[in-house]
Scaffold this motif. Structure first.
Motif, PDB file in Angstrom:
ATOM      1  N   VAL A 176     -16.617 -19.879 -55.839  1.00  0.00           N
ATOM      2  CA  VAL A 176     -15.962 -18.702 -55.314  1.00  0.00           C
ATOM      3  C   VAL A 176     -16.139 -17.604 -56.355  1.00  0.00           C
ATOM      4  O   VAL A 176     -15.752 -17.777 -57.507  1.00  0.00           O
ATOM      5  N   VAL A 177     -16.795 -16.518 -55.950  1.00  0.00           N
ATOM      6  CA  VAL A 177     -17.073 -15.444 -56.906  1.00  0.00           C
ATOM      7  C   VAL A 177     -16.238 -14.235 -56.514  1.00  0.00           C
ATOM      8  O   VAL A 177     -16.533 -13.569 -55.519  1.00  0.00           O
ATOM      9  N   PRO A 178     -15.176 -13.964 -57.271  1.00  0.00           N
ATOM     10  CA  PRO A 178     -14.333 -12.819 -56.924  1.00  0.00           C
ATOM     11  C   PRO A 178     -15.042 -11.495 -57.182  1.00  0.00           C
ATOM     12  O   PRO A 178     -15.961 -11.421 -57.999  1.00  0.00           O
ATOM     13  N   GLY A 179     -14.599 -10.481 -56.492  1.00  0.00           N
ATOM     14  CA  GLY A 179     -15.085  -9.128 -56.759  1.00  0.00           C
ATOM     15  C   GLY A 179     -16.405  -8.843 -56.084  1.00  0.00           C
ATOM     16  O   GLY A 179     -17.141  -9.756 -55.722  1.00  0.00           O
ATOM     17  N   PRO A 180     -16.694  -7.559 -55.904  1.00  0.00           N
ATOM     18  CA  PRO A 180     -17.939  -7.171 -55.241  1.00  0.00           C
ATOM     19  C   PRO A 180     -19.131  -7.301 -56.183  1.00  0.00           C
ATOM     20  O   PRO A 180     -18.989  -7.211 -57.398  1.00  0.00           O
ATOM     21  N   ALA A 181     -20.299  -7.514 -55.595  1.00  0.00           N
ATOM     22  CA  ALA A 181     -21.522  -7.587 -56.384  1.00  0.00           C
ATOM     23  C   ALA A 181     -21.941  -6.192 -56.794  1.00  0.00           C
ATOM     24  O   ALA A 181     -21.900  -5.257 -55.993  1.00  0.00           O
TER      25      ALA A 181
ATOM     26  N   LEU B 228     -25.832 -14.574 -57.666  1.00  0.00           N
ATOM     27  CA  LEU B 228     -24.661 -15.427 -57.862  1.00  0.00           C
ATOM     28  C   LEU B 228     -23.943 -15.645 -56.527  1.00  0.00           C
ATOM     29  O   LEU B 228     -23.512 -16.754 -56.209  1.00  0.00           O
ATOM     30  N   ASP B 229     -23.839 -14.566 -55.737  1.00  0.00           N
ATOM     31  CA  ASP B 229     -23.202 -14.688 -54.420  1.00  0.00           C
ATOM     32  C   ASP B 229     -23.989 -15.623 -53.508  1.00  0.00           C
ATOM     33  O   ASP B 229     -23.409 -16.421 -52.772  1.00  0.00           O
ATOM     34  N   VAL B 230     -25.320 -15.514 -53.570  1.00  0.00           N
ATOM     35  CA  VAL B 230     -26.157 -16.402 -52.750  1.00  0.00           C
ATOM     36  C   VAL B 230     -25.909 -17.852 -53.149  1.00  0.00           C
ATOM     37  O   VAL B 230     -25.722 -18.729 -52.307  1.00  0.00           O
ATOM     38  N   ALA B 231     -25.879 -18.083 -54.463  1.00  0.00           N
ATOM     39  CA  ALA B 231     -25.708 -19.447 -54.948  1.00  0.00           C
ATOM     40  C   ALA B 231     -24.336 -20.004 -54.583  1.00  0.00           C
ATOM     41  O   ALA B 231     -24.161 -21.206 -54.423  1.00  0.00           O
TER      42      ALA B 231
END
Lengths: 490, 506
Positions: free
Chosen positions: A264-269, A277-280
């Protein structure tokens, strides 16, 4: 456990076909019981266990060691590095303390050996630099290099851990010490290497350049081979690609299903680095692709991208999901892998204080000394303070057997003009692509597929020499094809 | 390819001649090398066709096998070669020096072939001759198996990095010069020399192109040019066969015809061998112009000791070397080759600043100036008892991009007996570069204060390298008779039998 007992009677080797309907745990248990049964029966002088990445190899070694120790026969354990030895001592010590409080573990070290801090407090562990000073412990454990200098004594049983990393000549030097042995290892990992070419031994069954298991099997073709069926480490997203590319004939399954692990990656890219990172986070894989270019090995842009990606994992507060729990990823749970030592040093320098220094990885208890890489002192990133641990940066060889939440990999073929056997070796890529529990992020320059197409495998085939599978070229292609679906261009 | 050799190749393309990649010669060159330029017959496994041999440029002997498919003639060739080569090889054995480890010859023979394929020819030819029987069916001349054993010795030494007992000229040239062509093209001796020493008025690329035309410059063997094979060699061998058949029918009239056919073949093969012969000697002259590296004599001493050792073995036992290595022999040999490789890599770098530059580029070595010395530093020896040991600290300032880390062992090229360990790497407050703090651990004499001159002084320029010989003794291997079950168990001891030499003769 009665159901498992019945299964053990049915399951010979790790046939996945016969046990398709079982839970992963039951499958793994069935195979383990079959292995122990083979050992107890004593039908063979050796038993070989192939294990895919993270399939509980160490657990098997510790469990088997406890069983053999309980039987009263002295046991020797051979591992390949001091780090592996200390890991095993620690785990075995805990297990024996519960099951066999009287049993002692002898940890054999080189001359002048001082036990590492994590072994110091273990009451059932004795350390010494020669066998006689150990007394007669139930279990004696050391590296293969040290065992080679033990010239006397014979142990009824040996367990050889990471046997595929061991070279045939090392096994030759220690084989007189044991009567029967269990060989455990991962056939997909890096073959042992030599600085010389050994053309004169091609075709000989005892070719000293082979791995210990290869020479053992070629001289003793009747030895039983078991396969651990379940990778507990790898996430479900890695099952098909890693199994297809590196274990094409045997395969394995993962212990978890889709959705059970993930980031889970918080915050916008904010940048392509964030995008990957979002893709992964959803696919378990990410390829950050730099523009095609031929570069030196220590490609400054690629190194910077690796460092930036590693920083962003931490800066964005990435969380790992596992078993319904979310935990924040700390530097100590990230590894960065590369093919060459100079690349490792360059990446360490780019990460500054965030990266563990040379040697820390081998001795986690040792304090981090004064040296932070040559270029590191000025590069220590803001915000590196306050995080637990440091990112391990190392070559594929030295990451073997380790486990992390996220790995960041500098692709071995990135920026290269040629694809040598070294860079194509399937084991190298396999190690780099199978250390993670959550996601694997690859940084590479575009053009690797063209490079592969221009360099098909051209190694000569020698009479009497088993053909290496999987083929590195094919494995690289399979891996790239999968990564292409998770690609972000920089 | 290293950064330096890549750069040297680019430089060679730009300038039109090969660029040096070494400042000293890294191999021993004998004053009287035994040069062997072999040719084989196409389509037959390692069948000798001809050879030009000798120990001086103007003293070439041509040996020819008129019909290479005839085994009697092949072994007659081996006998001829043995008659020339064995006196030379054995001639070095008499003059020896006594060492504690036994006698060592003062000089040793050196075998030179044009290229690695020549080494391979020698290896296989040695294998085909060393087991031959000198009596019974298909007996060969007594010299032939002896030659086979000596050639096997040379071929096995050629596998040891740093040994100069048997050298291939293209390898030797490639070690000292980089050309503007590919490694594959470098395997052509004529093209390689075209780059290194082009004829007047020609650039390297043009000279190499000329050298690749087999009519202008026959291949350096052992494989011959296919055009030559079809157009000239095949008719000449056929003429020889006809002459032999005619002589069988009418010995009196036919023998002159056979002699004529042999002369024709000799003249033909001389045209193929003479250019390569000349190239080999030209290359040796070029290499002789380089000063030898500092460690070359020490490596040649090892070669001399091996030569004496094998000579003694041939006198005392003389059995042929085994067809293939057993498990224990193979493991021992691998360890020996690996150690020789590490020692040779380290030696070459210490001998030659241009080789060291490759390691400086990759950050495994650095050169710098000593800016501070703490000469009389003494620290506890780490084993308790309060003993102090002398451990001077040196601070070296370098501009090199080092990739070594704290704890790395380094040795300076000018102080090879002193091992140092990197204690700290700091960025100097001003002036750029890096400050490396080293702890000297050895090579300072036995007294409490370092012996004079054993610790570098402030202002001294040094080059430290972490590319060091692997000092670790390799693990002891079991005896062959104790080969464990994992490696197939003890092998049957080798007894030479009649079967060794059994083969289809005609």
């Amino acid at each position: 456990m009665s159901a498992v007992g019945e299964i053990a009677g049915l399951a010979g080797s790790a046939g996945s076909a016969g046990s398709a309907g079982l839970s992963p745990a039951a499958q793994a248990e069935a195979v383990t019981l079959a292995i122990l049964d083979d050992l107890r029966a004593g039908r063979h002088r050796g038993v070989i266990v192939d294990s895919p990445p993270g399939a509980g190899k160490s657990t098997l070694v510790v469990r088997t060691a406890a069983v053999l120790a309980a039987s009263g026969a002295p046991l020797m354990i051979v591992a390949q590095t001091n780090e592996q030895v200390d890991d095993l001592v620690e785990r075995l010590s805990a297990r024996l303390a519960d099951e066999l409080p009287a049993a002692r573990i002898g940890r054999l070290g080189r001359t002048g050996y001082l036990p590492s801090a994590r072994l110091a407090g273990l009451s059932n562990v004795v350390t010494a630099s020669d066998v006689d000073s150990l007394g007669e412990p139930e279990v004696t454990i050391s590296t293969a290099a040290k065992w080679a200098y033990v010239r006397e004594g014979t142990w009824p049983w040996a367990i050889v851990d990471e046997a595929y990393q061991m070279r045939s000549d090392t096994l030759l030097a220690i084989a007189a010490r044991f009567e029967r042995a269990l060989f455990v290892g991962d056939p997909g990992q890096l073959d042992p290497f030599s600085t010389v070419t050994g053309d004169r031994w091609h075709g000989l069954v005892w070719n000293p350049m082979q791995s210990a298991v290869a020479v053992l099997q070629r001289n003793n073709p009747d030895l039983p081979v078991h396969r651990l069926p379940v990778s507990w480490r790898l996430p479900r997203t890695a099952q098909d690609v890693v199994a297809d590319a590196f274990y094409p004939f045997t395969g394995f399954r993962t212990g978890t299903g889709f959705g059970e692990r993930g980031l889970v990656v918080p915050g916008p890219a904010e940048s392509p680095v964030d995008d990957v990172l979002d893709v992964a986070a959803t696919t378990g894989w990410g390829l950050l692709e730099l523009p095609a270019r031929h570069t030196m090995r220590t490609d400054a842009e690629a190194v910077a991208a690796v460092a930036q990606l590693t920083r962003r994992i931490l800066e964005r507060g990435t969380l790992a999901t596992s078993g319904g729990e979310r935990t924040r990823i700390t530097p100590g749970r990230i590894a960065v892998g590369a093919a060459h030592r100079d690349q490792v040093v360059a990446i360490r320098a780019a990460l500054g204080g965030l990266a563990a220094t040379e040697g820390d990885a081998d001795h986690p208890a040792a304090g981090s000394g004064s040296g932070a890489g040559a270029f590191g002192a000025s590069g220590a990133g803001p915000g590196s303070a306050g995080w637990d641990g440091q990112v391990v940066v190392d070559t594929a060889n030295r990451l073997q057997g380790r486990e992390y939440e996220i790995t960041v990999v500098l692709h071995p073929l990135s920026g290269r003009r040629d694809a040598t056997a070294f860079h194509l070796e399937a084991g190298r890529l396999c190690v780099l692509a199978s250390r993670h529990r959550q996601a694997c992020l690859v940084v590479a320059r575009a053009g690797i597929r063209e490079l592969l197409d221009a360099h098909p495998t051209s190694d000569p085939v020698h009479l009497g020499e088993p053909v290496r599978f999987p083929d590195g070229w094919a494995a690289n292609q399979a891996m790239l094809a999968h990564l292409a679906t998770s690609r972000v261009q920089l | 390819m290293t950064a330096i050799s890549s750069y040297a190749r680019a430089l060679a393309v730009a300038t039109g001649t090969a660029a040096p990649t070494a400042t000293v010669r890294h191999a021993h060159l004998s004053a009287r090398p035994f040069v062997l330029v072999p040719l084989t017959l196409a389509g037959e496994a390692n069948a000798p066709l001809a050879a030009m041999v000798g120990t001086a440029w103007d003293e070439a002997t041509l040996l020819v096998v008129a019909q290479p498919r005839n085994r009697d003639l092949r072994f007659a060739f081996a006998d001829q070669l043995a008659q020339i080569m064995l006196p030379h090889v054995l001639g070095f054995a008499a003059a020896t020096e006594e060492l504690t480890s036994g006698p060592r010859s003062l000089d040793a023979p050196q075998l030179i072939v044009p290229n690695p394929a020549g080494v391979e020819f020698v290896r296989l030819f040695a294998r085909s001759t060393r087991f031959r029987s000198t009596e019974g069916e298909y007996a060969v001349a007594p010299n032939v198996p002896v030659l086979g054993r000596w050639l096997t010795f040379f071929a096995e030494r050629a596998e040891i990095p740093g040994s100069s007992l048997m050298l291939a000229v293209t390898d030797l040239l490639g070690l000292h010069w980089a050309t503007g062509q590919s490694a594959l093209e470098d395997a052509n001796l004529a093209a390689l020399l075209g780059w290194i020493d082009p004829p007047p008025g020609l650039r390297g690329a043009a000279a190499a192109r000329l050298a690749e035309d087999p009519r202008h410059c026959p291949p350096a063997g052992p494989t011959t040019d296919p055009g030559f094979d079809t157009e000239q060699l095949a008719p000449a061998i056929a003429a020889y066969d006809t002459a032999v058949a005619a002589a069988a029918a009418d010995p009196a009239a036919g023998s002159a015809g056979v002699a004529r056919a042999v002369t024709r073949l000799e003249n033909l093969l001389r045209t193929q061998l003479q250019p390569t012969w000349d190239l080999v000697w030209r290359a040796l002259d070029l290499l002789d112009g380089l000063p030898p590296g500092a460690s070359v004599p020490a490596r040649w001493e090892t070669d001399r000791a091996r030569y004496t050792g094998f000579h003694t073995y041939m006198v005392e036992e003389g059995l042929p070397q085994a067809r293939r290595d057993g498990a224990v022999t193979a493991a021992r040999r691998l360890n020996r080759i690996e150690q020789a490789q590490a020692a040779y890599d380290a030696d070459r770098a210490f001998d030659d600043p241009l080789v060291m530059a490759q390691h400086r580029v990759t950050g495994e070595a650095f050169s710098g100036t000593v800016v501070a010395v703490e000469r009389d530093r003494r620290i506890p020896n780490g084993r308790g008892k309060g003993r102090l040991v002398t451990r001077p600290l040196l601070t070296v300032r370098t501009e090199d991009p080092i990739r070594l880390t704290v704890g790395a062992k380094v040795v300076a090229s000018s102080r090879r007996r002193q091992e140092c360990v990197i204690e700290a790497i700091d960025i100097p407050p001003e002036g750029g570069g890096l400050l490396i703090t080293l702890e000297a651990r050895s090579g300072m004499g036995r007294s409490a204060v370092p012996a004079p001159g054993t610790v570098a002084e402030v202002g001294e320029s040094l080059c430290y390298s972490a590319v060091l010989a692997d000092g670790v003794r390799s693990a002891p291997m079991p005896d062959t008779a104790d080969t464990p079950w994992t490696h197939g168990g003890p092998p049957e001891p080798y007894e030479p039998t009649e079967k060794d030499t059994a083969e289809a003769w005609e």
